[in-house]
Scaffold this active site. Structure first.
Site, PDB file in Angstrom:
ATOM      1  N   TYR A 194      10.293  -2.737  -4.053  1.00  0.00           N
ATOM      2  CA  TYR A 194      10.406  -2.777  -2.596  1.00  0.00           C
ATOM      3  C   TYR A 194      11.454  -1.809  -2.051  1.00  0.00           C
ATOM      4  CZ  TYR A 194       8.099  -7.319  -3.426  1.00  0.00           C
ATOM      5  OH  TYR A 194       7.267  -8.321  -3.849  1.00  0.00           O
ATOM      6  N   LEU A 249      -0.613 -15.830   3.700  1.00  0.00           N
ATOM      7  CA  LEU A 249      -1.546 -15.701   4.832  1.00  0.00           C
ATOM      8  C   LEU A 249      -2.578 -14.603   4.561  1.00  0.00           C
ATOM      9  CD1 LEU A 249       1.071 -15.968   7.729  1.00  0.00           C
ATOM     10  CD2 LEU A 249      -0.404 -17.783   6.820  1.00  0.00           C
ATOM     11  N   LYS A 300       6.259 -13.173   4.866  1.00  0.00           N
ATOM     12  CA  LYS A 300       7.041 -12.024   5.315  1.00  0.00           C
ATOM     13  C   LYS A 300       6.736 -11.735   6.783  1.00  0.00           C
ATOM     14  CE  LYS A 300       6.503  -7.292   5.953  1.00  0.00           C
ATOM     15  NZ  LYS A 300       5.443  -6.252   5.975  1.00  0.00           N
ATOM     16  N   SER A 301       7.767 -11.461   7.541  1.00  0.00           N
ATOM     17  CA  SER A 301       7.616 -10.956   8.902  1.00  0.00           C
ATOM     18  C   SER A 301       8.885 -10.199   9.247  1.00  0.00           C
ATOM     19  CB  SER A 301       7.392 -12.088   9.905  1.00  0.00           C
ATOM     20  OG  SER A 301       7.338 -11.562  11.221  1.00  0.00           O
ATOM     21  N   ARG A 356       8.992 -15.037  14.420  1.00  0.00           N
ATOM     22  CA  ARG A 356       7.961 -15.496  13.482  1.00  0.00           C
ATOM     23  C   ARG A 356       8.583 -16.040  12.198  1.00  0.00           C
ATOM     24  NH1 ARG A 356       5.122 -11.080  15.673  1.00  0.00           N
ATOM     25  NH2 ARG A 356       5.675  -9.675  13.961  1.00  0.00           N
TER      26      ARG A 356
END
Length: 271
Positions: free
Chosen positions: A43, A183, A228-229, A234
């Site tokens: 990442y 999601l 993750k956001s 959120r």
């Protein structure tokens, strides 16, 4: 976990979070109550995760930080060096969990990588060790050859891909299952889709969003999640999934969304 330690069930994933946004996001998530942050060498934001952890001012012992070794660093010596590089980048004294990111079976070195993780844990350099994207046959092999089961297996898991076989194998070895892409990278939330219609209908009944319904589906089954956001609003909403319940009809409706569709590669085809 099977090593006697605990992992917060809800964490913040930082995959594809830009390095210059990561520290502030991690800091904000910790302020919002998160205690679990998941990163990886791939990442390119391990350094900024460490910065966000330190900036939070929260006692390190109250936080849980995960990182992962990438496919090109498998092997007894290479995995050990990769771990020390990750630890140095975070600037932390230890990692709570270190994972083999993918089995990369064509290299056939994931057992060596697992032996390296076992040694790192025995030396006290990392508190818990685990794997990511391991299919049942990968999991069985490392346990058979080393006698040590991972604490966690982090896999792609969402209503399209509930991973029943993987979860059964994990449970048989006392391994906790953690969902990445809970999601389906937003695919279950696409406006106008059947997925969204089902989740919206359930959400209306409970006064929750479609995303919260999908995340509650994970939590209610005992799965660990790392949504993750980059939006702190959120991020806060994603954690609001612990004090209410889906009913049996809700769970059946969400189960009907299973399609077997993946957002990433099958582990046997990766690396």
């Amino acid at each position: 976990m099977n090593d006697g330690r605990s992992i917060p069930q809800i964490g913040l994933g930082v995959y594809k979070v830009a390095a210059d946004e990561t520290a502030a996001l991690v800091h904000g998530a910790i302020e919002a109550g998160y205690r679990h942050i998941d990163t990886a060498a791939l990442y390119l934001n391990e350094k900024e995760v460490g910065e966000g952890v330190r900036a939070s001012g929260v006692d390190r012992e109250q936080l849980f930080v995960t990182s992962k070794v990438w496919n090109d660093r498998h092997g007894l010596d290479e995995t050990r060096r990769a771990f020390h590089e990750s630890l140095a980048k975070t600037g932390l004294d230890y990692l709570d969990l270190f994972l083999i990111h993918w089995p990369a079976p064509t290299q056939n070195r994931y057992v060596e990588a697992w032996r390296a993780l076992i040694a790192l844990r025995e030396e006290g350099l990392v508190r818990s060790i685990g794997v990511s994207n391991f299919e049942p046959h990968h999991l069985t092999r490392i346990v058979d050859e080393t006698g040590v089961a991972p604490a966690v297996n982090q896999v792609e898991l969402h209503p399209h891909l509930p991973q029943q076989a993987v979860r059964a194998a994990d449970a048989a070895h006392g391994v906790l299952t953690e969902s990445w892409s809970p999601l389906a990278r937003g695919r279950v939330l696409e406006p106008g889709s059947r997925d969204r219609q089902v989740l919206d209908a359930i959400g209306e009944k409970h006064g929750r969003s479609a995303a919260q319904v999908a995340l509650r589906w994970h939590v209610q089954q005992g799965l660990i999640i790392i949504p993750k956001s980059t939006s702190l609003d959120r991020v806060r909403a994603n954690a609001d999934v612990v004090d209410w319940m889906l009913d049996a009809d809700d769970m059946v409706a969400i189960a009907s969304l299973e399609s077997g569709e993946r957002t990433g590669l099958h582990p046997d085809d990766h690396g």
